[in-house]
Design a protein around this motif. Structure first.
Motif, PDB file in Angstrom:
ATOM      1  N   ILE A  23      18.588 -20.905   9.946  1.00  0.00           N
ATOM      2  CA  ILE A  23      19.488 -20.533  11.035  1.00  0.00           C
ATOM      3  C   ILE A  23      20.164 -21.824  11.503  1.00  0.00           C
ATOM      4  N   ILE A  24      21.455 -21.890  11.304  1.00  0.00           N
ATOM      5  CA  ILE A  24      22.205 -23.090  11.679  1.00  0.00           C
ATOM      6  C   ILE A  24      23.362 -22.638  12.559  1.00  0.00           C
ATOM      7  N   THR A  25      23.222 -22.899  13.847  1.00  0.00           N
ATOM      8  CA  THR A  25      24.261 -22.508  14.795  1.00  0.00           C
ATOM      9  C   THR A  25      24.573 -23.683  15.702  1.00  0.00           C
ATOM     10  N   LYS A  26      25.738 -23.638  16.308  1.00  0.00           N
ATOM     11  CA  LYS A  26      26.126 -24.695  17.249  1.00  0.00           C
ATOM     12  C   LYS A  26      25.186 -24.699  18.456  1.00  0.00           C
ATOM     13  N   ILE A  44       5.827 -30.356  20.422  1.00  0.00           N
ATOM     14  CA  ILE A  44       6.461 -29.626  19.329  1.00  0.00           C
ATOM     15  C   ILE A  44       5.393 -28.926  18.503  1.00  0.00           C
ATOM     16  N   VAL A  45       5.663 -27.676  18.123  1.00  0.00           N
ATOM     17  CA  VAL A  45       4.709 -26.923  17.315  1.00  0.00           C
ATOM     18  C   VAL A  45       5.396 -26.426  16.048  1.00  0.00           C
ATOM     19  N   PHE A  46       4.717 -26.640  14.923  1.00  0.00           N
ATOM     20  CA  PHE A  46       5.156 -26.110  13.637  1.00  0.00           C
ATOM     21  C   PHE A  46       3.998 -25.309  13.038  1.00  0.00           C
ATOM     22  N   PHE A 101       8.497 -24.468  20.021  1.00  0.00           N
ATOM     23  CA  PHE A 101       7.920 -23.855  18.831  1.00  0.00           C
ATOM     24  C   PHE A 101       9.015 -23.616  17.804  1.00  0.00           C
ATOM     25  N   PHE A 102       8.961 -24.357  16.695  1.00  0.00           N
ATOM     26  CA  PHE A 102       9.912 -24.186  15.598  1.00  0.00           C
ATOM     27  C   PHE A 102       9.314 -23.187  14.620  1.00  0.00           C
ATOM     28  N   CYS A 103       9.980 -22.053  14.475  1.00  0.00           N
ATOM     29  CA  CYS A 103       9.427 -20.996  13.628  1.00  0.00           C
ATOM     30  C   CYS A 103      10.545 -20.100  13.111  1.00  0.00           C
ATOM     31  N   GLY A 104      10.179 -19.209  12.228  1.00  0.00           N
ATOM     32  CA  GLY A 104      11.121 -18.225  11.719  1.00  0.00           C
ATOM     33  C   GLY A 104      11.080 -16.960  12.555  1.00  0.00           C
ATOM     34  N   ASP A 105      11.907 -16.012  12.182  1.00  0.00           N
ATOM     35  CA  ASP A 105      11.934 -14.761  12.941  1.00  0.00           C
ATOM     36  C   ASP A 105      10.844 -13.784  12.492  1.00  0.00           C
ATOM     37  N   LEU A 106      10.172 -14.085  11.391  1.00  0.00           N
ATOM     38  CA  LEU A 106       9.021 -13.292  10.956  1.00  0.00           C
ATOM     39  C   LEU A 106       7.786 -14.163  11.140  1.00  0.00           C
ATOM     40  N   ARG A 107       7.114 -13.951  12.247  1.00  0.00           N
ATOM     41  CA  ARG A 107       5.944 -14.772  12.540  1.00  0.00           C
ATOM     42  C   ARG A 107       4.885 -13.905  13.195  1.00  0.00           C
ATOM     43  N   ARG A 108       3.684 -14.400  13.183  1.00  0.00           N
ATOM     44  CA  ARG A 108       2.602 -13.743  13.905  1.00  0.00           C
ATOM     45  C   ARG A 108       2.694 -14.172  15.364  1.00  0.00           C
ATOM     46  N   GLU A 109       2.219 -13.348  16.244  1.00  0.00           N
ATOM     47  CA  GLU A 109       2.420 -13.587  17.674  1.00  0.00           C
ATOM     48  C   GLU A 109       1.220 -14.188  18.401  1.00  0.00           C
ATOM     49  N   GLU A 110       0.113 -14.464  17.708  1.00  0.00           N
ATOM     50  CA  GLU A 110      -1.078 -14.965  18.386  1.00  0.00           C
ATOM     51  C   GLU A 110      -0.809 -16.245  19.178  1.00  0.00           C
ATOM     52  N   LYS A 129      -0.769 -16.415  23.297  1.00  0.00           N
ATOM     53  CA  LYS A 129      -1.846 -17.179  23.925  1.00  0.00           C
ATOM     54  C   LYS A 129      -1.280 -18.264  24.842  1.00  0.00           C
ATOM     55  N   LEU A 130      -0.243 -18.957  24.381  1.00  0.00           N
ATOM     56  CA  LEU A 130       0.355 -20.018  25.199  1.00  0.00           C
ATOM     57  C   LEU A 130       1.029 -19.442  26.445  1.00  0.00           C
ATOM     58  N   LYS A 131       1.765 -18.359  26.268  1.00  0.00           N
ATOM     59  CA  LYS A 131       2.446 -17.725  27.408  1.00  0.00           C
ATOM     60  C   LYS A 131       1.442 -17.202  28.422  1.00  0.00           C
ATOM     61  N   MET A 132       0.358 -16.592  27.948  1.00  0.00           N
ATOM     62  CA  MET A 132      -0.670 -16.058  28.857  1.00  0.00           C
ATOM     63  C   MET A 132      -1.337 -17.152  29.671  1.00  0.00           C
ATOM     64  N   SER A 133      -1.318 -18.360  29.154  1.00  0.00           N
ATOM     65  CA  SER A 133      -1.915 -19.500  29.860  1.00  0.00           C
ATOM     66  C   SER A 133      -0.909 -20.228  30.735  1.00  0.00           C
ATOM     67  N   GLY A 134       0.290 -19.676  30.857  1.00  0.00           N
ATOM     68  CA  GLY A 134       1.289 -20.257  31.746  1.00  0.00           C
ATOM     69  C   GLY A 134       2.226 -21.262  31.104  1.00  0.00           C
ATOM     70  N   LYS A 135       2.125 -21.470  29.823  1.00  0.00           N
ATOM     71  CA  LYS A 135       3.038 -22.397  29.140  1.00  0.00           C
ATOM     72  C   LYS A 135       4.371 -21.699  28.891  1.00  0.00           C
ATOM     73  N   LYS A 136       5.443 -22.448  28.997  1.00  0.00           N
ATOM     74  CA  LYS A 136       6.776 -21.926  28.670  1.00  0.00           C
ATOM     75  C   LYS A 136       7.068 -22.288  27.222  1.00  0.00           C
ATOM     76  N   LEU A 137       7.425 -21.281  26.458  1.00  0.00           N
ATOM     77  CA  LEU A 137       7.653 -21.474  25.037  1.00  0.00           C
ATOM     78  C   LEU A 137       9.145 -21.404  24.727  1.00  0.00           C
ATOM     79  N   PHE A 138       9.633 -22.418  24.023  1.00  0.00           N
ATOM     80  CA  PHE A 138      11.047 -22.486  23.644  1.00  0.00           C
ATOM     81  C   PHE A 138      11.171 -22.529  22.148  1.00  0.00           C
TER      82      PHE A 138
END
Length: 153
Positions: free
Chosen positions: A38-41, A58-60, A131-140, A144-153
């Motif tokens: 995915i390459i967008t401006k 950063i998470v990969f 979080f650098f990821c694709g659109d087909l990913r597992r949600e664990e 887990k991060l969101k439930m603990s109050g972390k903001k995920l981008f």
């Protein structure tokens, strides 16, 4: 008795296929998943601003995400990511991080994404996780991060 047939869902070394053939094992390769970067401006601008954040978390969880991020958004310009704190999965993902980024920036690894989420929650003090990821990913991990109050981008 028939010879075994193995279907590989991604390309493998031709030497392996030849060696298997010597042992009457037929290996067929057929890629079932196509990776399209995915390459967008908009994404380029987000990553450009992220490059300016000192100690960004950063998470990969995918070797493909590492390779696409490095090749399309950084090329050879790694200087401004020296302060990134990278969390990644073990194996191919970690090897890709070590190849494209500074291996010393790897803060922690885990075998599975839910374990990586636990490690991040133990070690990371920042509330924003990128979080650098694709659109087909597992949600664990994201859940887990969101439930603990972390903001995920």
């Amino acid at each position: 008795m028939s010879h075994p047939h193995i279907l590989c869902t991604r390309q493998i070394d031709q030497n392996w296929i030849a060696e298997a053939g010597k042992h009457d094992i037929n290996i067929i390769t057929k890629e079932f998943i196509k990776i399209n970067p995915i390459i967008t401006k908009n994404l380029s601008e987000k990553i450009k601003s992220l490059r300016q954040i000192k100690n960004a978390a950063i998470v990969f969880t995918s070797k493909n995400a590492v390779e696409i991020t490095a090749q399309y958004y950084f090329q050879s310009d790694k200087q401004d990511i020296l302060s990134w704190k990278i969390y990644c999965l073990e194996g191919a993902t970690k090897k890709a991080v070590e190849e494209f980024f500074d291996p010393a920036r790897i803060i922690a690894t885990a075998r599975y994404s839910h374990q990586l989420a636990d490690v991040i929650l133990q070690k990371e003090t920042a509330n924003e996780i990128h979080f650098f990821c694709g659109d087909l990913r597992r949600e664990e991990l994201p859940e887990k991060l969101k439930m603990s109050g972390k903001k995920l981008f």
